[in-house]
Every structure is written in structure tokens, then in C-alpha cells.
Design a protein around this motif. Structure first.
Motif, mmCIF file in Angstrom:
data_model
loop_
_atom_site.group_PDB
_atom_site.id
_atom_site.type_symbol
_atom_site.label_atom_id
_atom_site.label_comp_id
_atom_site.label_asym_id
_atom_site.label_seq_id
_atom_site.Cartn_x
_atom_site.Cartn_y
_atom_site.Cartn_z
ATOM 1 N N ALA A 3 0.800 -1.260 -0.114
ATOM 2 C CA ALA A 3 -0.057 0.026 0.035
ATOM 3 C C ALA A 3 0.779 1.190 -0.080
ATOM 4 N N PRO A 4 0.458 2.094 -0.596
ATOM 5 C CA PRO A 4 1.232 3.750 -0.593
ATOM 6 C C PRO A 4 1.447 3.853 0.930
ATOM 7 N N ASN A 5 2.671 4.275 1.182
ATOM 8 C CA ASN A 5 3.226 4.778 2.671
ATOM 9 C C ASN A 5 4.002 6.111 2.685
ATOM 10 N N MET A 6 3.885 6.878 1.504
ATOM 11 C CA MET A 6 4.336 8.181 1.625
ATOM 12 C C MET A 6 3.868 9.109 0.751
ATOM 13 N N PHE A 7 3.363 10.420 1.296
ATOM 14 C CA PHE A 7 2.623 11.144 0.377
ATOM 15 C C PHE A 7 3.640 12.464 0.450
ATOM 16 N N ILE A 8 3.907 12.863 -0.987
ATOM 17 C CA ILE A 8 4.767 14.036 -1.138
ATOM 18 C C ILE A 8 4.230 15.301 -1.628
ATOM 19 N N VAL A 9 4.652 16.381 -0.899
ATOM 20 C CA VAL A 9 4.079 17.783 -1.114
ATOM 21 C C VAL A 9 5.157 18.319 -1.794
ATOM 22 N N HIS A 10 5.031 18.971 -3.174
ATOM 23 C CA HIS A 10 6.086 19.888 -3.589
ATOM 24 C C HIS A 10 6.073 21.077 -3.020
ATOM 25 N N VAL A 11 7.202 21.496 -2.843
ATOM 26 C CA VAL A 11 7.252 23.021 -2.190
ATOM 27 C C VAL A 11 8.615 23.651 -2.670
ATOM 28 N N ALA A 12 8.648 24.861 -2.442
ATOM 29 C CA ALA A 12 10.073 25.788 -3.069
ATOM 30 C C ALA A 12 11.197 25.483 -2.061
#
Length: 119
Positions: A3-12
Motif C-alpha cells: 500500500a502507498p506509505n508516503m505522500f509527497i508535497v512539492h514545495v519551493a
């Protein structure tokens, strides 16, 4: 099946965003590198902040980080007051929606963080 286990938020700026999320959710990073910082959310799931490789184009936003709270509308309104008092940018004031009480704030890059009741 995994199962997915990391959620990535793109930031500057990963460090700046890590300070924002760390203060907002009262947590410390579990991993830090110059452009990638992760927080353990429990159960082996992580929230990661990624500023990308040098010169990499940043994708457009199509998702939200969501905090599900128990305690009903009063608890959601309390979080709204607390975060607004900290100077967090509120992009949608508390209101009742089809899934219950909700509001939305933005991180320093404009990524959205929604607060909702537990289903």
C-alpha cells in the motif's frame, strides 16, 4: 499487495515548509536532507516535503493534505482559531459541507491543508 506509505508535497523551500508543517501539526521530522524532509505520521506512513532536483519543474497542485479530527464541529472551529492566531493563511473559512464541518489553510507554497471530521 503493498500500500502507498508516503505522500509527497512539492514545495519551493523544504526547510521553510518543514518549519510550517512541524509547527502546524506539532511534530518533528524523521528524516532531513537539503531538499527532502519527511515526517512520520504513524503506521509506517510519512508526509514528505520535496523541493525537487535543481532546476526541476514543479508540478501543479492537484491534491490536499487532510487532517481528520474527532470531536465534532467545536474541535474543528478550535483548530481554525488556533491556526489563524498563529498567522496561518486561511483560504476557506469554517463551514458545513456534505461531509461535515471543514476549513482550508495554505502552506507557504499555496498547497492546501483541509481540516474535516473523522468519517
Amino acid at each position: 499487495m503493498p500500500a502507498p506509505n508516503m505522500f509527497i508535497v512539492h514545495v519551493a523551500d523544504a526547510a521553510k515548509s518543514a518549519r510550517f508543517y512541524g509547527e502546524l501539526f506539532e511534530m518533528q521530522p524523521c528524516f532531513e536532507s537539503p531538499r527532502f524532509i519527511a515526517f512520520e505520521l504513524g503506521g509506517g506512513v510519512q508526509l514528505a516535503l520535496w523541493s525537487g532536483a535543481s532546476g526541476e519543474a514543479r508540478p501543479s497542485r492537484t491534491s490536499e493534505v487532510c487532517l481528520c479530527l474527532s470531536g465534532g464541529a467545536e474541535e474543528i472551529d478550535r483548530y481554525h482559531r488556533d491556526w489563524a492566531n498563529k498567522g496561518v493563511e486561511v483560504v476557506q473559512e469554517p463551514h458545513d459541507d456534505v461531509f461535515g464541518r471543514t476549513f482550508v489553510v495554505a502552506d507557504p507554497d499555496g498547497n492546501l491543508v483541509r481540516v474535516v471530521p473523522v468519517d
